[in-house]
Design a protein around this motif. Structure first.
Motif: not given
Length: 138
Positions: A89, A105-108, A113-115, A117, A131, A134
């Motif tokens: 993030y 944008k960053p997120g799962p 479940t891995t973030n 982007a 990420d 995660t």
């Protein structure tokens, strides 16, 4: 353990503006310009960027063809380059503050479940940020 028969050396990307691409990969993504070679007879320049020496690391070869200034079609077969990061993030916020386009944008990730982007380099090539905190290995 014996040495592998093959080793990943580099990925090559054709770029429209070599200086802009070098700046993106070095200043924004933290790579180092490892070498730059001019080939006047072939009318092209190669710049190699990466996180460590080519002898020990896979790197990116940025190819600038002097007679192709209008750019290239990215095509539909190319996917992306992936980079592992911590604080995805914060990194995306910093990239955007420095003018980088972060279209995803960053997120799962979908179905996981891995973030992740995605950021785009100056030519529109996609770079996936994963990420590491995660990341599910295996």
């Amino acid at each position: 353990m014996s040495e592998a028969k093959f080793r990943l050396m580099h990925t090559m990307l054709r770029v429209k503006d070599l200086e802009k691409s070098i700046d993106f990969y070095t200043r924004l993504l933290g790579m180092k310009l490892l070498r730059r070679n001019e080939f006047p007879d072939g009318k092209f320049t190669l710049a190699f960027v990466g996180y460590g020496p080519e002898q020990d690391n896979a790197v990116i070869e940025l190819t600038y063809n002097w007679d192709k200034p209008e750019g290239y079609q990215l095509g539909t077969a190319y996917g992306h380059i992936a980079l592992g990061v911590r604080d995805i993030y914060g990194i995306c916020k910093e990239l955007e503050a420095n003018g980088a386009n972060v279209p995803r944008k960053p997120g799962p990730m979908m179905h996981g479940t891995t973030n992740i982007a995605f950021v785009e380099d100056p030519d529109g090539y996609k770079i996936e940020l994963i990420d590491l905190d995660t990341m599910v290995w295996g």
